[in-house]
Design an enzyme around this catalytic site. Structure first.
Site, PDB file in Angstrom:
ATOM      1  N   SER A  51       0.782  -1.239   0.000  1.00  0.00           N
ATOM      2  CA  SER A  51       0.000   0.000   0.000  1.00  0.00           C
ATOM      3  C   SER A  51       0.808   1.280   0.000  1.00  0.00           C
ATOM      4  O   SER A  51       0.246   2.364  -0.168  1.00  0.00           O
ATOM      5  CB  SER A  51      -0.931   0.004   1.210  1.00  0.00           C
ATOM      6  N   LEU A 142       7.373  -5.428   3.643  1.00  0.00           N
ATOM      7  CA  LEU A 142       6.768  -4.969   4.894  1.00  0.00           C
ATOM      8  C   LEU A 142       7.748  -4.070   5.633  1.00  0.00           C
ATOM      9  O   LEU A 142       8.951  -4.329   5.639  1.00  0.00           O
ATOM     10  CB  LEU A 142       6.435  -6.155   5.794  1.00  0.00           C
ATOM     11  N   TYR A 238      22.774   3.071  10.995  1.00  0.00           N
ATOM     12  CA  TYR A 238      21.999   2.107  10.202  1.00  0.00           C
ATOM     13  C   TYR A 238      22.730   0.761  10.027  1.00  0.00           C
ATOM     14  O   TYR A 238      22.412  -0.216  10.697  1.00  0.00           O
ATOM     15  CB  TYR A 238      21.613   2.710   8.833  1.00  0.00           C
ATOM     16  N   LYS A 247      18.933  -6.407   8.614  1.00  0.00           N
ATOM     17  CA  LYS A 247      19.102  -6.542   7.160  1.00  0.00           C
ATOM     18  C   LYS A 247      20.113  -7.645   6.829  1.00  0.00           C
ATOM     19  O   LYS A 247      19.934  -8.372   5.861  1.00  0.00           O
ATOM     20  CB  LYS A 247      19.531  -5.211   6.531  1.00  0.00           C
TER      21      LYS A 247
HETATM   22  P1  NAD Z   1       6.340   1.828   3.963  1.00  0.00           P
HETATM   23  O1  NAD Z   1       6.040   2.170   5.374  1.00  0.00           O
HETATM   24  O2  NAD Z   1       6.087   2.840   2.920  1.00  0.00           O
HETATM   25  O3  NAD Z   1       5.487   0.504   3.553  1.00  0.00           O
HETATM   26  C1  NAD Z   1       5.310  -0.549   4.451  1.00  0.00           C
HETATM   27  C2  NAD Z   1       4.185  -1.445   3.990  1.00  0.00           C
HETATM   28  O4  NAD Z   1       4.047  -2.529   4.923  1.00  0.00           O
HETATM   29  C3  NAD Z   1       2.802  -0.776   3.929  1.00  0.00           C
HETATM   30  O5  NAD Z   1       2.117  -1.265   2.790  1.00  0.00           O
HETATM   31  C4  NAD Z   1       2.110  -1.272   5.201  1.00  0.00           C
HETATM   32  O6  NAD Z   1       0.688  -1.320   5.114  1.00  0.00           O
HETATM   33  C5  NAD Z   1       2.692  -2.668   5.266  1.00  0.00           C
HETATM   34  N1  NAD Z   1       2.602  -3.272   6.613  1.00  0.00           N
HETATM   35  C6  NAD Z   1       3.210  -2.870   7.756  1.00  0.00           C
HETATM   36  N2  NAD Z   1       2.887  -3.715   8.777  1.00  0.00           N
HETATM   37  C7  NAD Z   1       2.060  -4.652   8.247  1.00  0.00           C
HETATM   38  C8  NAD Z   1       1.401  -5.791   8.777  1.00  0.00           C
HETATM   39  N3  NAD Z   1       1.519  -6.145  10.059  1.00  0.00           N
HETATM   40  N4  NAD Z   1       0.617  -6.522   7.950  1.00  0.00           N
HETATM   41  C9  NAD Z   1       0.465  -6.174   6.637  1.00  0.00           C
HETATM   42  N5  NAD Z   1       1.095  -5.129   6.085  1.00  0.00           N
HETATM   43  C10 NAD Z   1       1.876  -4.374   6.868  1.00  0.00           C
HETATM   44  O7  NAD Z   1       7.846   1.314   3.949  1.00  0.00           O
HETATM   45  P2  NAD Z   1       9.015   1.273   2.836  1.00  0.00           P
HETATM   46  O8  NAD Z   1       9.963   2.362   3.134  1.00  0.00           O
HETATM   47  O9  NAD Z   1       8.468   1.121   1.474  1.00  0.00           O
HETATM   48  O10 NAD Z   1       9.776  -0.073   3.258  1.00  0.00           O
HETATM   49  C11 NAD Z   1       9.656  -1.289   2.566  1.00  0.00           C
HETATM   50  C12 NAD Z   1      10.998  -2.012   2.596  1.00  0.00           C
HETATM   51  O11 NAD Z   1      11.954  -1.242   1.859  1.00  0.00           O
HETATM   52  C13 NAD Z   1      11.574  -2.187   4.005  1.00  0.00           C
HETATM   53  O12 NAD Z   1      12.182  -3.462   4.093  1.00  0.00           O
HETATM   54  C14 NAD Z   1      12.634  -1.109   4.069  1.00  0.00           C
HETATM   55  O13 NAD Z   1      13.668  -1.420   4.969  1.00  0.00           O
HETATM   56  C15 NAD Z   1      13.138  -1.120   2.642  1.00  0.00           C
HETATM   57  N6  NAD Z   1      13.922   0.060   2.237  1.00  0.00           N
HETATM   58  C16 NAD Z   1      13.501   1.332   2.497  1.00  0.00           C
HETATM   59  C17 NAD Z   1      14.305   2.408   2.129  1.00  0.00           C
HETATM   60  C18 NAD Z   1      13.893   3.841   2.377  1.00  0.00           C
HETATM   61  O14 NAD Z   1      14.720   4.733   2.306  1.00  0.00           O
HETATM   62  N7  NAD Z   1      12.640   4.091   2.665  1.00  0.00           N
HETATM   63  C19 NAD Z   1      15.528   2.191   1.476  1.00  0.00           C
HETATM   64  C20 NAD Z   1      15.906   0.889   1.199  1.00  0.00           C
HETATM   65  C21 NAD Z   1      15.105  -0.166   1.596  1.00  0.00           C
END
Ligand code: NAD
Ligand code: NA
Length: 398
Positions: A51, A142, A238, A247
């Site tokens: 989402s 997630l 981090y 990670k």
């Molecule tokens: P986000 O918060 O935008 O999205 C998280 C998603 O997980 C949402 O769709 C939320 O509804 C869902 N979610 C959370 N808890 C849940 C549950 N219990 N049941 C069902 N759905 C659940 O986060 P994001 O930044 O897109 O992170 C996604 C991945 O990308 C993570 O592993 C993060 O570490 C990684 N990441 C993020 C970045 C950054 O800079 N944002 C960089 C590299 C990697």
């Protein structure tokens, strides 16, 4: 009701439904023009964490880009009620689904706790009913601070902490437009363990075990989880901290999943993404000044990407390209972020950044703008003075 942003620290307390629609449309437009020369694109995809952030962008890239994939998206979101407008992800699900339907694509939304067995059962049922019984790709995206322990029902809680040392760093406050210095003490053993439980690979593996046991994975099925490593400058908070340890666990889980998928010639991947403003990332102290400097430098060099640009490049360029993988086999989507010239200029900006000048030295307007857009604010195409009909929103379902 007129909806104006209500921000508390780094948390948005509300969202604008039609701004969320604008955000989804903007990403869709960027995938519609994407090209690919591959003829092995996934057609049936399960996205866990669909989402917002990278999960939503993955879903959009795969459905509206050349793969034209049918999808099932799992997320944990709140709908509109008398208590409030609901969460941005709720509306992202709704408007993604509407747009996918118009394109003749299947898109099923499952809103529930991805850690629960009920949600796993719902997903199994949906794969059978809506995707013909098999998926070609599982995206694990997630991001959360808590995970229930299936044996006790108690929660593991992640803690964003350094390991072995105290670290000081600025945290942004979007409500007050300030940078606040925070001092983070080293994590306890328990905080390390619990962060690895919440953000490590255990749940990813358990999802793949479930899908494999139920025979819901196609021959050659792929899975991908997202990671972050970052430059030296952010390592203390981090990469070498609790999140980085989680990670590392996630990276190691690839081996277990590859073993699990041997009989169907499946494959587990990690994509190391660039640092971006998402609902989750603004919580990480010490990361915000880095984001301010990084956005400034990457925009100036014409290298800036948002989630959708990263995911288009992942699925339609890097995925097929074996040279996109490093010595450990990780797909490096942080290649532009970590370029020497980018990091040198970022470090120079960070050296002069302080609580007084951060809005000029870094791209504060850009970072704040992206944060507001995550919640449907700051879109030119939306008239925020218009009354939003709450009763009409209650009829919409993801
Ligand atoms: P986000 O918060 O935008 O999205 C998280 C998603 O997980 C949402 O769709 C939320 O509804 C869902 N979610 C959370 N808890 C849940 C549950 N219990 N049941 C069902 N759905 C659940 O986060 P994001 O930044 O897109 O992170 C996604 C991945 O990308 C993570 O592993 C993060 O570490 C990684 N990441 C993020 C970045 C950054 O800079 N944002 C960089 C590299 C990697
Ligand atoms: Na996500």
């Amino acid at each position: 009701m007129i909806i104006q942003p209500q921000i508390q620290g780094v948390v948005a307390r509300n969202c604008h439904p039609f701004g969320c629609q604008a955000a989804v449309s903007k990403q869709i437009a960027k995938s519609l023009t994407q090209q690919s020369s591959s003829n092995a694109l996934p057609k049936r995809v399960l996205i866990l964490g669909a989402s917002s952030g990278f999960g939503l962008a993955s879903r959009i890239a795969l459905s509206f880009g050349p793969a034209k994939a049918d999808t099932i998206g799992v997320s944990f979101e709140r709908g509109v009620s008398d208590k409030g407008i609901g969460s941005a992800g709720w509306y992202n699900n709704i408007f993604f689904h509407q747009a996918a339907e118009q394109e003749g694509l299947i898109s099923t939304n499952i809103v529930g706790d991805a850690f629960s067995s009920e949600t796993r059962e719902q997903v199994a049922k949906a794969i059978k009913q809506d995707l013909g019984g098999l998926v070609d790709l599982v995206v694990y995206s997630l991001a959360t601070g808590i995970r229930p322990n299936p044996e006790t029902g108690e929660f593991w809680r992640s803690a964003i902490r350094p390991v072995g040392e105290t670290v000081e760093g600025y945290s942004v406050n979007f409500e007050k437009n300030s940078l606040d210095m925070v001092s983070l003490p080293p994590a306890t053993e328990q905080e390390i363990e619990e962060t690895v439980k919440v953000m490590g690979g255990e749940d990813w593996l358990s999802w793949m075990q479930f899908l494999s046991e139920r025979k819901l994975l196609s021959k050659g099925c792929e899975t991908v989880a997202y990671s972050y490593i970052g430059p030296e400058h952010t390592h203390a908070i981090y990469h070498k901290g609790t999140l980085g340890l989680a990670k590392t666990h996630l990276h190691n889980t690839r081996d277990d999943i590859n073993t699990l998928l041997e009989n169907i010639e499946g494959n587990a991947n990690i994509a190391v993404c660039k640092a971006l403003v998402t609902k989750a990332s603004v919580f990480i102290p010490g990361l915000t000044p880095y984001l301010l400097a990084l956005y400034h430098v990457m925009k100036q060099k014409g290298l800036h990407e948002g989630c959708i640009e990263q995911m288009n490049r992942l699925f339609y360029d890097k995925w097929q390209n074996s040279s996109a993988r490093d010595a450990e086999g990780l797909i490096r989507m942080d290649d532009w972020e970590l370029r020497d010239d980018v990091q040198q200029e970022v470090n120079a900006l960070l050296a002069e950044m302080n609580t007084e000048n951060f809005t000029d030295v870094g791209d504060y307007q850009g970072v704040l703008g992206e944060f507001l857009q995550l919640n449907g604010f700051e879109f030119d195409s939306v008239d925020y003075s218009q009354d939003v009909d709450i009763e009409a929103l209650k009829v919409l379902h993801p």
